[in-house]
Design a protein around this motif. Sequence first.
Motif, mmCIF file in Angstrom:
data_model
loop_
_atom_site.group_PDB
_atom_site.id
_atom_site.type_symbol
_atom_site.label_atom_id
_atom_site.label_comp_id
_atom_site.label_asym_id
_atom_site.label_seq_id
_atom_site.Cartn_x
_atom_site.Cartn_y
_atom_site.Cartn_z
ATOM 1 N N LEU A 12 -18.083 -70.814 -9.377
ATOM 2 C CA LEU A 12 -19.459 -69.992 -10.157
ATOM 3 C C LEU A 12 -20.534 -70.234 -9.332
ATOM 4 N N ASN A 13 -20.482 -69.391 -8.019
ATOM 5 C CA ASN A 13 -21.594 -69.730 -7.166
ATOM 6 C C ASN A 13 -21.910 -68.102 -6.643
ATOM 7 N N CYS A 14 -23.317 -67.964 -6.140
ATOM 8 C CA CYS A 14 -23.522 -66.501 -5.677
ATOM 9 C C CYS A 14 -22.664 -66.152 -4.598
ATOM 10 N N ARG A 15 -22.514 -67.143 -3.719
ATOM 11 C CA ARG A 15 -21.798 -66.671 -2.363
ATOM 12 C C ARG A 15 -20.214 -66.328 -2.809
ATOM 13 N N GLY A 16 -19.553 -67.115 -3.709
ATOM 14 C CA GLY A 16 -18.217 -66.691 -3.943
ATOM 15 C C GLY A 16 -18.190 -65.277 -4.610
ATOM 16 N N ASP A 17 -18.898 -65.163 -5.488
ATOM 17 C CA ASP A 17 -18.796 -63.787 -6.396
ATOM 18 C C ASP A 17 -19.503 -62.755 -5.505
ATOM 19 N N CYS A 18 -20.413 -62.921 -4.481
ATOM 20 C CA CYS A 18 -20.941 -61.892 -3.699
ATOM 21 C C CYS A 18 -19.586 -61.569 -2.744
ATOM 22 N N SER A 19 -19.010 -62.391 -2.093
ATOM 23 C CA SER A 19 -17.960 -62.318 -1.579
ATOM 24 C C SER A 19 -16.762 -61.278 -1.971
ATOM 25 N N TYR A 20 -16.623 -61.701 -3.192
ATOM 26 C CA TYR A 20 -15.430 -61.162 -3.994
ATOM 27 C C TYR A 20 -15.716 -59.572 -4.308
ATOM 28 N N TYR A 21 -16.740 -59.431 -4.744
ATOM 29 C CA TYR A 21 -17.152 -58.134 -5.361
ATOM 30 C C TYR A 21 -17.689 -57.163 -4.312
ATOM 31 N N CYS A 22 -18.106 -57.741 -2.988
ATOM 32 C CA CYS A 22 -18.446 -56.969 -1.834
ATOM 33 C C CYS A 22 -17.105 -56.369 -1.063
ATOM 34 N N MET A 23 -15.977 -57.318 -1.267
ATOM 35 C CA MET A 23 -14.770 -57.131 -0.735
ATOM 36 C C MET A 23 -14.091 -56.163 -1.384
ATOM 37 N N MET A 24 -14.242 -56.258 -2.759
ATOM 38 C CA MET A 24 -13.493 -55.130 -3.889
ATOM 39 C C MET A 24 -13.916 -53.816 -3.485
ATOM 40 N N GLN A 25 -15.577 -53.679 -3.342
ATOM 41 C CA GLN A 25 -16.274 -52.658 -3.004
ATOM 42 C C GLN A 25 -16.050 -51.885 -1.642
ATOM 43 N N ARG A 26 -15.670 -52.709 -0.870
ATOM 44 C CA ARG A 26 -15.482 -52.182 0.343
ATOM 45 C C ARG A 26 -13.970 -51.779 0.395
ATOM 46 N N GLU A 27 -12.902 -52.364 -0.450
ATOM 47 C CA GLU A 27 -11.704 -51.603 -0.346
ATOM 48 C C GLU A 27 -11.602 -50.307 -1.276
ATOM 49 N N MET A 28 -12.733 -50.307 -2.232
ATOM 50 C CA MET A 28 -12.551 -49.025 -3.010
ATOM 51 C C MET A 28 -12.931 -48.003 -1.923
ATOM 52 N N GLU A 29 -14.010 -48.235 -1.300
ATOM 53 C CA GLU A 29 -14.542 -47.097 -0.184
ATOM 54 C C GLU A 29 -13.433 -46.766 0.692
ATOM 55 N N ARG A 30 -12.674 -47.829 1.284
ATOM 56 C CA ARG A 30 -11.672 -47.494 1.932
ATOM 57 C C ARG A 30 -10.580 -46.617 1.445
ATOM 58 N N ALA A 31 -10.257 -47.007 0.283
ATOM 59 C CA ALA A 31 -9.201 -46.250 -0.428
ATOM 60 C C ALA A 31 -9.588 -44.806 -0.621
ATOM 61 N N THR A 32 -10.892 -44.435 -1.046
ATOM 62 C CA THR A 32 -11.337 -43.197 -1.091
ATOM 63 C C THR A 32 -11.125 -42.307 0.231
ATOM 64 N N LEU A 33 -11.143 -43.103 1.338
ATOM 65 C CA LEU A 33 -11.111 -42.519 2.646
ATOM 66 C C LEU A 33 -9.899 -42.260 3.111
ATOM 67 N N GLY A 34 -9.035 -42.746 2.376
ATOM 68 C CA GLY A 34 -7.483 -42.803 2.657
ATOM 69 C C GLY A 34 -7.004 -43.953 3.474
#
Length: 277
Positions: A12-34
Amino acid sequence: MQEPLYLQWKQLNCRGDCSYYCMMQREMERATLGLSPVKYHGKWPFKRIYVFQEPVSAALSALNLMMQFVGWLSFSILVNYKLPLRPYSKRTYYEYTGLWHIFGLLSLNAWFWSTMFHTRDFELTEKLDYSSAVALLGYSLILSLLRTLDVKDEATRVMFAAPILAFVTTHILYLNFYALDYGWNMKVCVVMGIIQLLMWAIWAGMKRHPHRSKLWAVVFGGALAMLLEIYDFPPYHRYVDAHALWHATTIPLTYFWWSFIKSDAEHRTSMLVKKAK
């Protein structure tokens, strides 16, 4: 200032949640690019389920923990209550009882911390998971040498165990206080695993043990399972990777392993009781 453990556990800290959601967002972007998934800080991106960071691996680790407990408990009941004991000392006839008890405790410890680490990955759980796994592998190597070479004398057992214990202790200290080198640790674990699998395979081939079929199942299954640790691939649907599949294979292998240990105890006890008469 370091956060309390319960906050690290729940992340329950900003750094951990930020890392997780940024990683998921990044992976969604990569998936849309194949593009295929990539590792972040040496680890694949997994989807959380509540507090479970790697839910499939955590669940399978918990199942392995349960299987180890059932196997160790059934072994304890067998040697202490079902098989005959020595008439005067009331100790078991089986010469490796104590060694297998230690193996059981180390296995429980290793799978407990594996469950914790895959539930929540932070520095403490990671180091305890890796250290416990190395300790278990090192001890399993010692046990394989003592059983396959039929070492019963305590002084000789110490001579076999001392250099391996020294190496394993040094390696654990290296991981915890110098560098948590994933590649080097993998090499060490694979080498220790291969050596003990070879020892058991040679012993099963040379000895006419009546229950060697169970041992062969563990040897072949363990060799195939090891390939999953070596051949890594991205998590399927962000949940199941090669390591999770390895956890799945060790569940039936645990059953066969403890079944062999119990059969070995019965076989050795029967032979020693006949000699005593």
